[in-house]
Design a protein around this motif. Structure first.
Motif, PDB file in Angstrom:
ATOM      1  N   GLU A  96       0.797  -1.253  -0.016  1.00  0.00           N
ATOM      2  CA  GLU A  96      -0.019   0.132   0.064  1.00  0.00           C
ATOM      3  C   GLU A  96       0.784   1.362  -0.037  1.00  0.00           C
ATOM      4  O   GLU A  96       0.659   2.189  -0.834  1.00  0.00           O
ATOM      5  CB  GLU A  96      -0.976  -0.214   1.284  1.00  0.00           C
ATOM      6  CG  GLU A  96      -2.068  -0.970   0.951  1.00  0.00           C
ATOM      7  CD  GLU A  96      -2.896  -1.087   2.311  1.00  0.00           C
ATOM      8  OE1 GLU A  96      -2.565  -0.463   3.511  1.00  0.00           O
ATOM      9  OE2 GLU A  96      -3.730  -2.027   2.459  1.00  0.00           O
ATOM     10  N   GLU A  97       1.900   1.340   0.643  1.00  0.00           N
ATOM     11  CA  GLU A  97       2.948   2.512   0.962  1.00  0.00           C
ATOM     12  C   GLU A  97       3.495   2.648  -0.446  1.00  0.00           C
ATOM     13  O   GLU A  97       3.864   3.752  -0.906  1.00  0.00           O
ATOM     14  CB  GLU A  97       3.876   2.210   2.162  1.00  0.00           C
ATOM     15  CG  GLU A  97       3.270   2.473   3.301  1.00  0.00           C
ATOM     16  CD  GLU A  97       2.784   3.831   3.678  1.00  0.00           C
ATOM     17  OE1 GLU A  97       3.438   4.884   3.238  1.00  0.00           O
ATOM     18  OE2 GLU A  97       1.673   4.090   4.422  1.00  0.00           O
ATOM     19  N   LYS A 100       1.189   4.090  -2.721  1.00  0.00           N
ATOM     20  CA  LYS A 100       0.850   5.569  -2.675  1.00  0.00           C
ATOM     21  C   LYS A 100       2.062   6.385  -3.196  1.00  0.00           C
ATOM     22  O   LYS A 100       2.081   7.263  -3.573  1.00  0.00           O
ATOM     23  CB  LYS A 100       0.870   5.829  -1.051  1.00  0.00           C
ATOM     24  CG  LYS A 100      -0.611   5.381  -0.443  1.00  0.00           C
ATOM     25  CD  LYS A 100      -0.583   5.504   0.938  1.00  0.00           C
ATOM     26  CE  LYS A 100      -1.970   4.960   1.595  1.00  0.00           C
ATOM     27  NZ  LYS A 100      -1.870   5.319   3.196  1.00  0.00           N
ATOM     28  N   ALA A 103       1.952   6.444  -6.811  1.00  0.00           N
ATOM     29  CA  ALA A 103       0.956   7.396  -7.157  1.00  0.00           C
ATOM     30  C   ALA A 103       1.371   8.806  -7.016  1.00  0.00           C
ATOM     31  O   ALA A 103       1.317   9.916  -7.776  1.00  0.00           O
ATOM     32  CB  ALA A 103      -0.250   7.161  -6.311  1.00  0.00           C
ATOM     33  N   ALA A 104       2.020   9.220  -5.771  1.00  0.00           N
ATOM     34  CA  ALA A 104       2.549  10.255  -5.408  1.00  0.00           C
ATOM     35  C   ALA A 104       3.734  10.815  -6.538  1.00  0.00           C
ATOM     36  O   ALA A 104       3.576  12.006  -6.926  1.00  0.00           O
ATOM     37  CB  ALA A 104       2.990  10.484  -4.076  1.00  0.00           C
TER      38      ALA A 104
END
Length: 156
Positions: A96-97, A100, A103-104
């Motif tokens: 998940e990290e 993220k 995506a960032a």
């Protein structure tokens, strides 16, 4: 002395000795032997009882050891399951990290791309104005041609 009287006298003394022995000496010896036999029988019975109690105690110990082994096995299995779930949870969180962060970074790259396009448009517009100015050899009024420049920016 006469042999008959000696033999008779010896027989009487022997009879008195036998009577005295049976009356005063034999009962305590018999009593001591019976008591000793009773003590030995009691000791053997106690040894048999202790032997059976030892066997029962060994069975209880084996049962407790078996229960302790089973308990330890269950605890190890629980610990392994817990460790596995913690590892899986950590992997999930890491994924998940990572998603993220990707995506960032993608959003940041897209934003940087937009900013670069805007800067490029600005530069192209400035170059176009500069080129037009040099072609016309006269000064171009930026206020008058602002609409033209903004249209040119959107087209690029």
């Amino acid at each position: 002395m006469n042999i008959n009287s000696t033999l008779f006298l010896q027989a009487v003394v022997f009879a008195i000795l036998v009577w005295f022995s049976m009356r005063y000496i034999w009962p305590p010896i018999t009593k001591a032997l019976d008591e000793r036999a009773r003590k030995i029988a009691d000791g053997l019975a106690a040894a048999d009882k202790a032997k059976s109690e030892l066997a029962q105690a060994n069975q209880r110990v084996e049962q407790q050891l078996s229960a302790a082994r089973d308990d330890a096995g269950k605890r190890l299995a629980d610990a392994e399951r817990l460790a596995q779930s913690i590892v899986e949870e950590a992997k999930t969180r890491a994924n998940e990290e990572g998603a993220k962060i990707v995506a960032a970074a993608k959003a940041e790259a897209d934003q940087a791309l937009v900013q670069a396009r805007e800067a490029l448009r600005e530069q192209v517009a400035a170059l176009a104005v500069k080129g037009a100015e040099q072609i016309l050899r006269r000064e171009v009024n930026a206020g008058v041609h602002a609409d033209l420049l903004s249209r040119l920016k959107t087209e690029l």
